[in-house]
Design a protein around this motif. Structure first.
Motif, PDB file in Angstrom:
ATOM      1  N   ALA A 266      42.544  16.107 -30.313  1.00 39.66           N
ATOM      2  CA  ALA A 266      41.780  14.581 -30.467  1.00 39.66           C
ATOM      3  C   ALA A 266      40.428  14.925 -30.016  1.00 39.66           C
ATOM      4  O   ALA A 266      40.193  15.952 -28.954  1.00 39.66           O
ATOM      5  N   GLU A 267      39.458  14.664 -30.969  1.00 45.09           N
ATOM      6  CA  GLU A 267      38.162  14.702 -30.591  1.00 45.09           C
ATOM      7  C   GLU A 267      37.288  13.972 -29.757  1.00 45.09           C
ATOM      8  O   GLU A 267      36.951  13.033 -30.099  1.00 45.09           O
ATOM      9  N   LEU A 268      37.437  14.249 -28.564  1.00 44.73           N
ATOM     10  CA  LEU A 268      37.062  13.256 -27.543  1.00 44.73           C
ATOM     11  C   LEU A 268      35.703  13.708 -26.821  1.00 44.73           C
ATOM     12  O   LEU A 268      34.942  12.887 -26.588  1.00 44.73           O
ATOM     13  N   GLY A 269      35.448  15.232 -26.634  1.00 42.63           N
ATOM     14  CA  GLY A 269      34.459  15.488 -25.799  1.00 42.63           C
ATOM     15  C   GLY A 269      35.077  15.376 -24.395  1.00 42.63           C
ATOM     16  O   GLY A 269      36.149  15.660 -24.253  1.00 42.63           O
ATOM     17  N   HIS A 270      34.237  14.596 -23.402  1.00 45.92           N
ATOM     18  CA  HIS A 270      34.956  14.347 -21.993  1.00 45.92           C
ATOM     19  C   HIS A 270      33.955  13.248 -21.508  1.00 45.92           C
ATOM     20  O   HIS A 270      32.754  13.365 -21.445  1.00 45.92           O
ATOM     21  N   PRO A 271      34.747  12.301 -20.651  1.00 44.54           N
ATOM     22  CA  PRO A 271      34.164  11.192 -20.153  1.00 44.54           C
ATOM     23  C   PRO A 271      32.834  11.612 -19.065  1.00 44.54           C
ATOM     24  O   PRO A 271      31.744  11.172 -18.976  1.00 44.54           O
ATOM     25  N   LYS A 272      33.144  12.707 -18.411  1.00 47.49           N
ATOM     26  CA  LYS A 272      32.171  13.235 -17.554  1.00 47.49           C
ATOM     27  C   LYS A 272      30.818  13.673 -18.067  1.00 47.49           C
ATOM     28  O   LYS A 272      29.858  13.412 -17.166  1.00 47.49           O
ATOM     29  N   PHE A 273      30.623  14.036 -19.280  1.00 47.99           N
ATOM     30  CA  PHE A 273      29.553  14.243 -19.727  1.00 47.99           C
ATOM     31  C   PHE A 273      28.712  13.077 -20.432  1.00 47.99           C
ATOM     32  O   PHE A 273      27.361  13.168 -20.566  1.00 47.99           O
ATOM     33  N   ASP A 274      29.321  12.032 -20.367  1.00 50.62           N
ATOM     34  CA  ASP A 274      28.596  10.618 -20.677  1.00 50.62           C
ATOM     35  C   ASP A 274      27.370  10.368 -19.883  1.00 50.62           C
ATOM     36  O   ASP A 274      26.620   9.924 -20.280  1.00 50.62           O
ATOM     37  N   GLU A 275      27.349  10.817 -18.647  1.00 51.14           N
ATOM     38  CA  GLU A 275      26.485  10.643 -17.628  1.00 51.14           C
ATOM     39  C   GLU A 275      25.179  11.336 -18.102  1.00 51.14           C
ATOM     40  O   GLU A 275      23.968  11.046 -17.802  1.00 51.14           O
ATOM     41  N   ILE A 276      25.413  12.479 -18.706  1.00 52.06           N
ATOM     42  CA  ILE A 276      24.214  13.379 -19.034  1.00 52.06           C
ATOM     43  C   ILE A 276      23.186  12.435 -20.007  1.00 52.06           C
ATOM     44  O   ILE A 276      22.186  12.739 -20.071  1.00 52.06           O
ATOM     45  N   PHE A 277      23.814  11.268 -20.836  1.00 52.13           N
ATOM     46  CA  PHE A 277      23.083  10.780 -21.888  1.00 52.13           C
ATOM     47  C   PHE A 277      22.639   9.647 -21.307  1.00 52.13           C
ATOM     48  O   PHE A 277      22.129   8.713 -22.042  1.00 52.13           O
ATOM     49  N   MET A 278      22.745   9.210 -20.056  1.00 52.84           N
ATOM     50  CA  MET A 278      22.002   7.983 -19.330  1.00 52.84           C
ATOM     51  C   MET A 278      20.968   8.475 -18.621  1.00 52.84           C
ATOM     52  O   MET A 278      20.614   9.630 -18.260  1.00 52.84           O
ATOM     53  N   ASP A 279      20.007   7.749 -18.490  1.00 52.56           N
ATOM     54  CA  ASP A 279      18.549   7.793 -17.715  1.00 52.56           C
ATOM     55  C   ASP A 279      18.894   8.346 -16.181  1.00 52.56           C
ATOM     56  O   ASP A 279      19.684   7.831 -15.621  1.00 52.56           O
ATOM     57  N   THR A 280      18.388   9.209 -15.811  1.00 55.33           N
ATOM     58  CA  THR A 280      18.238   9.913 -14.579  1.00 55.33           C
ATOM     59  C   THR A 280      17.440   8.978 -13.706  1.00 55.33           C
ATOM     60  O   THR A 280      16.483   8.266 -14.111  1.00 55.33           O
ATOM     61  N   ALA A 281      17.971   8.605 -12.433  1.00 56.58           N
ATOM     62  CA  ALA A 281      17.133   7.691 -11.511  1.00 56.58           C
ATOM     63  C   ALA A 281      15.979   8.506 -10.862  1.00 56.58           C
ATOM     64  O   ALA A 281      15.087   7.764 -10.278  1.00 56.58           O
ATOM     65  N   THR A 282      15.933   9.765 -10.873  1.00 55.96           N
ATOM     66  CA  THR A 282      15.091  10.418  -9.937  1.00 55.96           C
ATOM     67  C   THR A 282      13.819  10.790 -11.260  1.00 55.96           C
ATOM     68  O   THR A 282      14.031  11.185 -12.119  1.00 55.96           O
ATOM     69  N   GLU A 283      12.560  11.222 -10.414  1.00 50.32           N
ATOM     70  CA  GLU A 283      11.551  11.925 -11.241  1.00 50.32           C
ATOM     71  C   GLU A 283      11.629  13.265 -10.668  1.00 50.32           C
ATOM     72  O   GLU A 283      11.930  13.651  -9.742  1.00 50.32           O
ATOM     73  N   LYS A 284      10.864  14.235 -11.707  1.00 48.39           N
ATOM     74  CA  LYS A 284      10.546  15.585 -11.252  1.00 48.39           C
ATOM     75  C   LYS A 284       9.721  15.840 -10.014  1.00 48.39           C
ATOM     76  O   LYS A 284      10.092  16.895  -9.282  1.00 48.39           O
ATOM     77  N   VAL A 285       8.804  14.972  -9.811  1.00 48.05           N
ATOM     78  CA  VAL A 285       7.987  14.937  -8.722  1.00 48.05           C
ATOM     79  C   VAL A 285       8.892  14.766  -7.316  1.00 48.05           C
ATOM     80  O   VAL A 285       8.614  15.565  -6.321  1.00 48.05           O
ATOM     81  N   ASP A 286       9.797  14.056  -7.528  1.00 47.91           N
ATOM     82  CA  ASP A 286      10.773  13.804  -6.324  1.00 47.91           C
ATOM     83  C   ASP A 286      11.447  15.166  -5.936  1.00 47.91           C
ATOM     84  O   ASP A 286      11.817  15.624  -4.687  1.00 47.91           O
ATOM     85  N   LEU A 287      12.141  15.882  -6.940  1.00 49.75           N
ATOM     86  CA  LEU A 287      12.813  17.044  -7.027  1.00 49.75           C
ATOM     87  C   LEU A 287      11.892  18.202  -6.302  1.00 49.75           C
ATOM     88  O   LEU A 287      12.337  18.870  -5.325  1.00 49.75           O
ATOM     89  N   ILE A 288      10.692  18.200  -6.510  1.00 53.56           N
ATOM     90  CA  ILE A 288       9.767  19.030  -6.318  1.00 53.56           C
ATOM     91  C   ILE A 288       9.556  18.898  -4.810  1.00 53.56           C
ATOM     92  O   ILE A 288       9.640  19.925  -3.948  1.00 53.56           O
ATOM     93  N   LYS A 289       9.346  17.815  -4.178  1.00 50.67           N
ATOM     94  CA  LYS A 289       9.109  17.355  -2.862  1.00 50.67           C
ATOM     95  C   LYS A 289      10.338  17.781  -2.118  1.00 50.67           C
ATOM     96  O   LYS A 289      10.284  18.100  -1.012  1.00 50.67           O
ATOM     97  N   LYS A 290      11.584  17.324  -2.710  1.00 49.80           N
ATOM     98  CA  LYS A 290      12.663  17.423  -1.977  1.00 49.80           C
ATOM     99  C   LYS A 290      12.984  18.922  -1.708  1.00 49.80           C
ATOM    100  O   LYS A 290      13.651  19.355  -0.616  1.00 49.80           O
ATOM    101  N   TYR A 291      12.753  19.550  -2.534  1.00 44.59           N
ATOM    102  CA  TYR A 291      13.139  21.271  -2.318  1.00 44.59           C
ATOM    103  C   TYR A 291      12.155  22.239  -2.188  1.00 44.59           C
ATOM    104  O   TYR A 291      12.031  23.391  -2.218  1.00 44.59           O
ATOM    105  N   GLY A 292      10.862  21.337  -1.822  1.00 45.29           N
ATOM    106  CA  GLY A 292       9.630  22.263  -1.396  1.00 45.29           C
ATOM    107  C   GLY A 292       9.254  23.203  -2.695  1.00 45.29           C
ATOM    108  O   GLY A 292       8.943  24.278  -2.163  1.00 45.29           O
ATOM    109  N   LEU A 293       9.329  22.794  -3.860  1.00 46.95           N
ATOM    110  CA  LEU A 293       8.908  23.802  -4.888  1.00 46.95           C
ATOM    111  C   LEU A 293       7.315  23.622  -5.145  1.00 46.95           C
ATOM    112  O   LEU A 293       6.720  22.667  -4.909  1.00 46.95           O
ATOM    113  N   ASP A 294       6.882  24.618  -5.872  1.00 47.17           N
ATOM    114  CA  ASP A 294       5.745  24.869  -6.418  1.00 47.17           C
ATOM    115  C   ASP A 294       5.309  24.228  -7.769  1.00 47.17           C
ATOM    116  O   ASP A 294       6.000  24.602  -8.761  1.00 47.17           O
TER     117      ASP A 294
END
Length: 468
Positions: A266-294
């Protein structure tokens, strides 16, 4: 097939034929054991030798005959599910299915769905839940009888390279009580619950395999989702369910080469990947701050895996971080985390200011993927997920293995065994637009053969609800 796999399937065939008379409720218990887990490193090395097949008392099992061979045994058990589908609820085995909350809540009717789980709660995501322990049946008498029979049989194979191997023997013998109890649990479940369809995430584990096999004896159709990219063949074959859901054309062709009929794919893919196609709740600036990135550097997420060549991996990290434009987050594989096998990465973290190791237990993989500037990955499902996130993916094939894995070969120079060459590919991508254009062309060809489109949950629900 590699020499090892050719010997593996032929030995598996001999094992089934030798021990198939050992049954519980007319089910051959050899079908319930995960065969590759009975093979230790010593036996595995012998199986990589070209002449090992001379020690096997069974005709060679060619690649295209793998599924047809096991079908002969399964057909003796199976009641046709295609003639008249049973009425009842959809049973989802929670272990390994990795179906996200949104899919459960939006695609499955709580009145027609049952989740089999280890949870003691009455519901999961609003769907009724049954604790597997409720149906466990302990049958010491039957287990002891089968253990004795298996032990006596092994004693007649003292010179056999596999059946005379102590690890091989003890692994199977120790599993027999668990096999008997699991089969008893599943029979009890089906006697007390009206089930029409079963969804499992793999048939590597004993419970999912028992659900599929016993279910088939009662005319209950079953679907196995693809739990990861097709790496270890032994983890995906043989097929014990009526249907396998696959990610794309690669998998469809892969199963066909091993003798599985096309109507069972059956040509399904997988339901776990459906989340990839949804909008993420965080912004990149939050990730940079969270992990102390440059914020002025390119952030590369590095995905590791077991059995990596340490020297090549260290050379890759050294090569990338020799250029000050990059910073790295290493996410160790869950197996490495569980076994505390990530000391090498912590040593690199001490060595480089621009490298950190993500060891938190919470699962923020998709957050990391969505906001990274690129992904450097081992041969893993995360590499596929990164491609779906439309991130540049650079794959290091540093596995110590007895076979070649070709899943990502279409990526051309973006998969490498040489750390120096991969370092050069990574730097070329970020330095020159023509290299980025080449990658995106390759990426689009790869995705064109995939069934992963954000609608896998709906496809699964439609398949289950299909009558006949």
């Amino acid at each position: 097939m590699s020499i090892y796999l050719s010997n593996y399937w032929t030995l598996y065939k001999e094992f089934v034929e030798t021990f198939s008379h050992l049954k519980f409720r007319e089910i051959p218990i050899v079908l319930l054991t995960n065969f590759y887990q009975q093979i230790d490193s010593e036996l595995k090395m012998k199986m990589e030798e070209e002449n090992f097949h001379l020690n096997i008392n069974a005709a060679q099992l060619d690649q295209e005959k793998i599924q047809p061979y096991f079908e002969k045994w399964l057909e003796k058990i199976r009641e046709s599910w295609m003639v008249k589908p049973k009425e009842g609820k959809v049973l989802i085995n929670a272990d390994y299915t990795r179906i996200p909350e949104q899919t459960y809540m939006n695609k499955f009717d709580p009145g027609q769905t049952l989740i089999l789980s280890r949870s003691k709660g009455s519901h999961i995501y609003g769907i009724p839940c049954e604790n597997m322990g409720k149906y466990v049946e302990v049958n010491h008498e039957e287990s002891d009888k089968l253990v004795k029979e298996a032990t006596n049989l092994f004693e007649s194979f003292t010179t056999h390279l596999a059946f005379g191997n102590e690890f091989f023997q003890q692994t199977f013998i120790k599993r027999i009580p668990q096999i008997v109890n699991t089969l008893g649990m599943v029979f009890n479940l089906f006697e007390k619950q009206e089930i029409s369809s079963i969804v499992v995430g793999t048939t590597e584990d004993m419970q999912s395999r028992a659900l599929s096999i016993v279910g088939s004896s009662k005319g209950i159709r079953s679907v196995c989702l693809q739990h990861g990219i097709l790496m270890g063949e032994e983890a995906f074959m043989p097929v014990f369910t009526n249907i396998v859901g696959v990610y794309g054309d690669y998998e469809k062709n892969w199963y066909a080469k091993r003798g599985l009929s096309k109507e069972r794919v059956a040509e399904l893919g997988h339901p776990k990947f459906d989340e990839i196609f949804m909008d993420t709740a965080t912004e990149k600036v939050d990730l940079i701050k969270k992990y102390g990135l440059d914020p002025n550097k390119q952030t590369l997420l590095v995905i590791t895996g077991p059995q990596l060549d340490v020297l090549r991996f260290e050379a890759l990290m050294d090569g990338i971080l020799n250029e000050s434009n990059f910073q790295i987050i290493i996410k160790p594989h869950p197996w490495e985390m569980g076994k505390k096998k990530y000391g090498m990465y912590l040593e690199l973290e001490e060595k480089y200011d621009s490298l950190q190791v993500y060891t938190a237990r919470d699962n923020h993989l998709y957050e990391l993927l969505s906001h990274s500037d690129g992904v450097v990955s081992s041969l893993s499902t995360v590499a596929l997920e990164s491609i779906l996130f439309n991130k540049p993916v650079f794959i290091f094939n540093f596995l110590k293995s007895n076979r070649h894995y070709d899943y990502f070969d279409i990526l051309g120079e973006y998969i490498q065994e040489d750390p120096t060459k991969l370092t050069e590919v990574i730097k070329n991508y970020y330095h020159a637009s023509e290299h980025r254009a080449i990658y995106h062309s390759i990426r689009n060809r790869f995705i064109a053969d995939s069934y992963i489109d954000g609608h896998s949950g709906q496809k699964l629900a439609d398949l289950i609800n299909k009558k006949g």
